[in-house]
Design a protein around this motif. Sequence first.
Motif, PDB file in Angstrom:
ATOM      1  N   SER A 100       0.818  -1.219   0.000  1.00  0.00           N
ATOM      2  CA  SER A 100       0.000   0.000   0.000  1.00  0.00           C
ATOM      3  C   SER A 100       0.847   1.262   0.000  1.00  0.00           C
ATOM      4  N   ASP A 101       2.171   1.106  -0.051  1.00  0.00           N
ATOM      5  CA  ASP A 101       3.091   2.253  -0.132  1.00  0.00           C
ATOM      6  C   ASP A 101       2.908   3.229   1.027  1.00  0.00           C
ATOM      7  N   ARG A 102       2.760   2.686   2.230  1.00  0.00           N
ATOM      8  CA  ARG A 102       2.519   3.584   3.364  1.00  0.00           C
ATOM      9  C   ARG A 102       2.957   2.945   4.668  1.00  0.00           C
ATOM     10  N   VAL A 103       3.263   3.810   5.630  1.00  0.00           N
ATOM     11  CA  VAL A 103       3.505   3.377   7.001  1.00  0.00           C
ATOM     12  C   VAL A 103       2.324   3.850   7.829  1.00  0.00           C
ATOM     13  N   GLU A 104       1.573   2.909   8.380  1.00  0.00           N
ATOM     14  CA  GLU A 104       0.434   3.222   9.234  1.00  0.00           C
ATOM     15  C   GLU A 104       0.947   3.623  10.610  1.00  0.00           C
ATOM     16  N   VAL A 105       0.516   4.782  11.099  1.00  0.00           N
ATOM     17  CA  VAL A 105       0.945   5.275  12.406  1.00  0.00           C
ATOM     18  C   VAL A 105      -0.249   5.240  13.355  1.00  0.00           C
ATOM     19  N   MET A 106      -0.064   4.565  14.499  1.00  0.00           N
ATOM     20  CA  MET A 106      -1.143   4.372  15.468  1.00  0.00           C
ATOM     21  C   MET A 106      -0.709   4.761  16.867  1.00  0.00           C
ATOM     22  N   ASP A 107      -1.683   4.934  17.736  1.00  0.00           N
ATOM     23  CA  ASP A 107      -1.389   5.125  19.145  1.00  0.00           C
ATOM     24  C   ASP A 107      -0.843   3.821  19.717  1.00  0.00           C
ATOM     25  N   LYS A 108       0.210   3.930  20.498  1.00  0.00           N
ATOM     26  CA  LYS A 108       0.880   2.752  21.049  1.00  0.00           C
ATOM     27  C   LYS A 108      -0.033   1.892  21.913  1.00  0.00           C
ATOM     28  N   TYR A 109      -0.935   2.504  22.644  1.00  0.00           N
ATOM     29  CA  TYR A 109      -1.745   1.769  23.603  1.00  0.00           C
ATOM     30  C   TYR A 109      -3.105   1.324  23.068  1.00  0.00           C
ATOM     31  N   THR A 110      -3.647   2.067  22.106  1.00  0.00           N
ATOM     32  CA  THR A 110      -5.001   1.769  21.632  1.00  0.00           C
ATOM     33  C   THR A 110      -5.068   1.293  20.196  1.00  0.00           C
ATOM     34  N   ALA A 111      -3.986   1.445  19.428  1.00  0.00           N
ATOM     35  CA  ALA A 111      -3.944   1.148  17.991  1.00  0.00           C
ATOM     36  C   ALA A 111      -4.869   2.065  17.190  1.00  0.00           C
ATOM     37  N   LYS A 112      -5.214   3.209  17.747  1.00  0.00           N
ATOM     38  CA  LYS A 112      -6.023   4.190  17.037  1.00  0.00           C
ATOM     39  C   LYS A 112      -5.187   4.864  15.950  1.00  0.00           C
ATOM     40  N   HIS A 113      -5.754   4.964  14.744  1.00  0.00           N
ATOM     41  CA  HIS A 113      -5.066   5.578  13.613  1.00  0.00           C
ATOM     42  C   HIS A 113      -4.749   7.045  13.902  1.00  0.00           C
ATOM     43  N   LEU A 114      -3.471   7.413  13.701  1.00  0.00           N
ATOM     44  CA  LEU A 114      -3.039   8.798  13.905  1.00  0.00           C
ATOM     45  C   LEU A 114      -2.647   9.477  12.599  1.00  0.00           C
ATOM     46  N   GLY A 115      -2.233   8.676  11.629  1.00  0.00           N
ATOM     47  CA  GLY A 115      -1.790   9.239  10.359  1.00  0.00           C
ATOM     48  C   GLY A 115      -1.013   8.202   9.575  1.00  0.00           C
ATOM     49  N   GLU A 116      -0.316   8.645   8.543  1.00  0.00           N
ATOM     50  CA  GLU A 116       0.489   7.726   7.744  1.00  0.00           C
ATOM     51  C   GLU A 116       1.653   8.454   7.111  1.00  0.00           C
ATOM     52  N   ILE A 117       2.697   7.682   6.817  1.00  0.00           N
ATOM     53  CA  ILE A 117       3.868   8.184   6.098  1.00  0.00           C
ATOM     54  C   ILE A 117       3.865   7.523   4.725  1.00  0.00           C
ATOM     55  N   THR A 155       8.461  12.362  12.836  1.00  0.00           N
ATOM     56  CA  THR A 155       7.505  11.552  13.599  1.00  0.00           C
ATOM     57  C   THR A 155       6.371  12.378  14.191  1.00  0.00           C
ATOM     58  N   THR A 156       6.370  13.672  13.938  1.00  0.00           N
ATOM     59  CA  THR A 156       5.263  14.530  14.375  1.00  0.00           C
ATOM     60  C   THR A 156       4.338  14.878  13.218  1.00  0.00           C
ATOM     61  N   THR A 157       4.938  15.274  12.088  1.00  0.00           N
ATOM     62  CA  THR A 157       4.135  15.662  10.924  1.00  0.00           C
ATOM     63  C   THR A 157       3.891  14.498   9.976  1.00  0.00           C
ATOM     64  N   PHE A 158       4.679  13.414  10.100  1.00  0.00           N
ATOM     65  CA  PHE A 158       4.612  12.223   9.231  1.00  0.00           C
ATOM     66  C   PHE A 158       4.994  12.534   7.787  1.00  0.00           C
ATOM     67  N   GLN A 159       5.739  13.605   7.591  1.00  0.00           N
ATOM     68  CA  GLN A 159       6.185  13.982   6.256  1.00  0.00           C
ATOM     69  C   GLN A 159       7.619  13.524   6.016  1.00  0.00           C
ATOM     70  N   VAL A 160       7.894  13.037   4.800  1.00  0.00           N
ATOM     71  CA  VAL A 160       9.251  12.675   4.420  1.00  0.00           C
ATOM     72  C   VAL A 160      10.061  13.945   4.236  1.00  0.00           C
ATOM     73  N   THR A 161      11.221  14.017   4.897  1.00  0.00           N
ATOM     74  CA  THR A 161      12.043  15.224   4.855  1.00  0.00           C
ATOM     75  C   THR A 161      13.270  15.070   3.968  1.00  0.00           C
ATOM     76  N   ARG A 162      13.855  13.870   3.940  1.00  0.00           N
ATOM     77  CA  ARG A 162      15.040  13.633   3.110  1.00  0.00           C
ATOM     78  C   ARG A 162      15.059  12.183   2.644  1.00  0.00           C
ATOM     79  N   THR A 163      15.807  11.938   1.578  1.00  0.00           N
ATOM     80  CA  THR A 163      16.053  10.560   1.131  1.00  0.00           C
ATOM     81  C   THR A 163      17.529  10.418   0.779  1.00  0.00           C
TER      82      THR A 163
END
Length: 365
Positions: A100-117, A155-163
């Motif tokens: 799916s070309d993405r990193v799913e970001v969740m809350d550590k304790y609840t697995a609630k979706h927070l965003g994606e990279i 890890t705050t904005t979930f945006q790629v900054t460099r490659t």
Amino acid sequence: MRNWIFILLVLSACRKSGTGSSSSEATHVTDDTHQTSFYLLNEGNMGLNQTSLDEFIGLKGDYRLNIYGETNPTIVKEMGDVGNDMKIYGNKLYAVINGSDRVEVMDKYTAKHLGEISVRSCRYISFYNGKAYITSFAAASGTTDGAGFVAEADTTTFQVTRTVTVGRQPEEMAIVGNKMYVANSGGYTVANYDRRLSVIDMSAFAVIKTISVAVNLHHVKADGYGNLYVTSRGDYTNIPSKLFIVSTATDAVTDSLDLGVSNLAIQGDSAYIISVQWSNTTGTNTVSYGIVNVKTKSVVSNKFIQNQTITTPYGIAVDPVTRDILVTDVKDYLLPGTLYCFDKTGAKKWSVTTGNIPSVITFIQ
């Protein structure tokens, strides 16, 4: 028209049956409440959006299947297609969803979706100084030889900054000190596998050297003595899988062990190894196990499980508190898998049905 409706119904039924379970109802698997809680990522079959997330609740000894859908009912395709890696950093849980070309970001304790990279063809993830680093099989910008890249993301904005461009089809990486070591596989070019570790200076975020190791590299794990344990999958015909030891002080291969390795987990001075080696010559798999003492760099056992019942071992993790050994069985890669828990002597404690292709275990600490 009837025929098309029948086909659609059959496909729908097959897809539902392949997910293992759509319920997150808890199954009580053990009375040992000293075990560490963890998440298990089920890879799922490619193209079917079968990736799912299970949870083991250590304080209760309960196992819950497929918790992501119930926790995040508004996410249409749930976790996505082909879960490849998962780690916790800070208060967030990161799952790398390759197809799916993405990193799913969740809350550590609840697995609630927070965003994606968003990272094309993402494979593995690691962290350093507040940033996430993700390997990608996709061709790096401006390259013509199929070289992949490592993406740095906030890890705050979930945006790629460099490659940074590395070798072909990069897999797992390990960060030691100020250097990242990336295993390049070259898995898309069977006649010309890559054989290098790319070494990245984290301050400059640039490749400063490469280390020639062996063909078709996969896993890289750091021990507590400044060494890396690097796995080579071989070429499945003439070159066997093997385990190599690389010193991070000299950035050179110092030792090798004639062990087939599909996956490994290091806990303390022990590296627990599982191996399922496919042979193009015989058309069969060979399954084996082993324990390596990382202090002495020697094989101390060729097994760690009593009364072997596993068909196709795939994922492995060691409980940091109890030293229980967790091994997943993907069986034929089609039906729901099984998670086995063994104590440190190798005796089976419990087992439970998982989703499809159970792969990565991440402890909640």
